[in-house]
Write a protein that holds these residues in place. Structure first.
Motif, PDB file in Angstrom:
ATOM      1  N   UNK A  22     -34.133 -50.193  46.527  1.00 41.43           N
ATOM      2  CA  UNK A  22     -33.953 -48.766  46.239  1.00 41.43           C
ATOM      3  C   UNK A  22     -35.123 -47.935  46.759  1.00 41.43           C
ATOM      4  N   UNK A  23     -36.342 -48.286  46.379  1.00 41.11           N
ATOM      5  CA  UNK A  23     -37.481 -47.459  46.772  1.00 41.11           C
ATOM      6  C   UNK A  23     -37.630 -47.389  48.293  1.00 41.11           C
ATOM      7  N   UNK A  24     -37.554 -48.539  48.957  1.00 38.97           N
ATOM      8  CA  UNK A  24     -37.714 -48.554  50.419  1.00 38.97           C
ATOM      9  C   UNK A  24     -36.599 -47.757  51.094  1.00 38.97           C
ATOM     10  N   UNK A  25     -35.374 -47.904  50.608  1.00 41.12           N
ATOM     11  CA  UNK A  25     -34.249 -47.181  51.196  1.00 41.12           C
ATOM     12  C   UNK A  25     -34.406 -45.680  51.013  1.00 41.12           C
ATOM     13  N   UNK A  26     -34.776 -45.263  49.821  1.00 34.78           N
ATOM     14  CA  UNK A  26     -34.893 -43.827  49.549  1.00 34.78           C
ATOM     15  C   UNK A  26     -36.073 -43.219  50.301  1.00 34.78           C
ATOM     16  N   UNK A  27     -37.147 -43.971  50.450  1.00 38.54           N
ATOM     17  CA  UNK A  27     -38.252 -43.468  51.271  1.00 38.54           C
ATOM     18  C   UNK A  27     -37.826 -43.323  52.735  1.00 38.54           C
ATOM     19  N   UNK A  28     -37.017 -44.269  53.206  1.00 41.28           N
ATOM     20  CA  UNK A  28     -36.569 -44.233  54.595  1.00 41.28           C
ATOM     21  C   UNK A  28     -35.725 -42.996  54.880  1.00 41.28           C
ATOM     22  N   UNK A  29     -34.847 -42.634  53.937  1.00 38.11           N
ATOM     23  CA  UNK A  29     -33.996 -41.458  54.149  1.00 38.11           C
ATOM     24  C   UNK A  29     -34.677 -40.176  53.689  1.00 38.11           C
ATOM     25  N   UNK A  30     -35.936 -40.294  53.230  1.00 39.58           N
ATOM     26  CA  UNK A  30     -36.742 -39.156  52.782  1.00 39.58           C
ATOM     27  C   UNK A  30     -36.131 -38.447  51.573  1.00 39.58           C
ATOM     28  N   UNK A  77     -36.243 -37.257  47.762  1.00 41.91           N
ATOM     29  CA  UNK A  77     -37.350 -36.924  46.865  1.00 41.91           C
ATOM     30  C   UNK A  77     -37.442 -37.934  45.731  1.00 41.91           C
ATOM     31  N   UNK A  78     -38.644 -38.210  45.243  1.00 38.29           N
ATOM     32  CA  UNK A  78     -38.772 -39.118  44.092  1.00 38.29           C
ATOM     33  C   UNK A  78     -38.109 -38.507  42.867  1.00 38.29           C
ATOM     34  N   UNK A  79     -37.655 -39.366  41.969  1.00 38.31           N
ATOM     35  CA  UNK A  79     -37.024 -38.896  40.739  1.00 38.31           C
ATOM     36  C   UNK A  79     -38.050 -38.335  39.776  1.00 38.31           C
ATOM     37  N   UNK A  80     -39.233 -38.947  39.741  1.00 37.98           N
ATOM     38  CA  UNK A  80     -40.298 -38.492  38.849  1.00 37.98           C
ATOM     39  C   UNK A  80     -41.624 -39.047  39.347  1.00 37.98           C
ATOM     40  N   UNK A 130     -28.705 -32.162  53.422  1.00 44.32           N
ATOM     41  CA  UNK A 130     -29.438 -31.949  52.181  1.00 44.32           C
ATOM     42  C   UNK A 130     -29.511 -33.277  51.439  1.00 44.32           C
ATOM     43  N   UNK A 131     -30.721 -33.684  51.040  1.00 45.26           N
ATOM     44  CA  UNK A 131     -30.927 -34.952  50.341  1.00 45.26           C
ATOM     45  C   UNK A 131     -31.488 -34.642  48.955  1.00 45.26           C
ATOM     46  N   UNK A 132     -30.817 -35.143  47.924  1.00 40.99           N
ATOM     47  CA  UNK A 132     -31.211 -34.831  46.554  1.00 40.99           C
ATOM     48  C   UNK A 132     -31.218 -36.080  45.679  1.00 40.99           C
ATOM     49  N   UNK A 133     -32.110 -36.090  44.695  1.00 45.43           N
ATOM     50  CA  UNK A 133     -32.130 -37.126  43.664  1.00 45.43           C
ATOM     51  C   UNK A 133     -32.090 -36.436  42.306  1.00 45.43           C
TER      52      UNK A 133
END
Length: 251
Positions: A47-55, A57-60, A85-88
């Protein structure tokens, strides 16, 4: 060329259908608003690596300054903008989808504040007694790689199964929450409301938050948990489930 759509990131399991309540809240909205979308499955360990790759935003952010990445996350490529638009964060996503795609609203006019309180109650109070029951069962239906990820985090990350007596005591605490909510929702009964949905008439975001918890119970504990819940409060929760059934498609 592929059609533009919204991508929803979710976690896989060994059972056929998705289970995660917060992610179901977003899927309900996408289906209800009839927004074209697809699901991308990401193991917990990725999860973390994937979300960082797609840029995304962190959840908290933790007290030590470390950023926390979690699902759900969406990438909205439907809008004719220069970049998606990328959202968490589930509530941020819900607000964005409502503002950006106002057709078939999930927040009827004047209901945002009360629905926000209702959803906060569902997440922080109503669902809390379910955690010691469902978290260990959820861990069991995760793919082995995800289970290994939690085993590697720490011994405390490995959920402990309840004994028979502990489980019955936990279910009594769960029923207390369901009984309390049934009394509150019954205030909508009568000529002006059906007593099933939170806003009295049509399904809204509050109902999707509640039904997402019902889905978690049904998917993770169909023969014990859901068998209990579906009988409680004159089968009220089954009726809510049926009202939300049309918005349970998985793409």
């Amino acid at each position: 060329m592929s059609l533009p759509l919204i991508t929803l990131y979710d976690v896989p399991a060994t059972i056929p259908q998705p289970w995660a309540p917060n992610i179901w809240r977003v899927r309900f909205i996408l289906n209800y608003k009839r927004l074209r979308h697809r699901t991308v499955w990401v193991e917990f360990s990725d999860v973390e690596a994937t979300l960082r790759t797609i840029r995304a935003p962190p959840t908290s952010t933790r007290s030590d300054g470390r950023e926390v990445y979690s699902l759900p996350v969406i990438i909205d490529s439907l809008r004719p903008t220069s970049s998606p638009i990328i959202l968490s964060n589930v509530n941020t996503i819900a607000e964005y989808l409502e503002v950006t795609y106002p057709a078939r609203p999930i927040f009827p006019e004047g209901s945002r504040a009360m629905q926000s309180l209702f959803v906060h109650y569902i997440q922080e109070t109503f669902a809390r007694p379910l955690l010691p029951i469902l978290v260990p069962l959820t861990h069991q239906i995760l793919p082995e790689r995800s289970q290994a990820h939690f085993r590697g985090v720490s011994a405390a990350a490995q959920p402990v199964q309840l004994t028979g007596q502990q489980r019955e005591q936990a279910w009594r605490a769960v029923k207390e929450q369901f009984d309390f909510l049934a009394v509150i929702l019954d205030k909508n009964s009568g000529s002006d409301g059906n007593g099933i949905v939170a806003m009295g008439h049509d399904v809204t975001y509050a109902d999707f938050a509640l039904c997402s918890v019902l889905i978690w119970i049904e998917r993770i504990s169909p023969h014990d948990g859901w068998a209990r819940v579906r009988q409680w409060n004159n089968e009220r929760w089954v009726r809510l489930w049926e009202l939300c059934r049309n918005y349970m498609d998985v793409y």
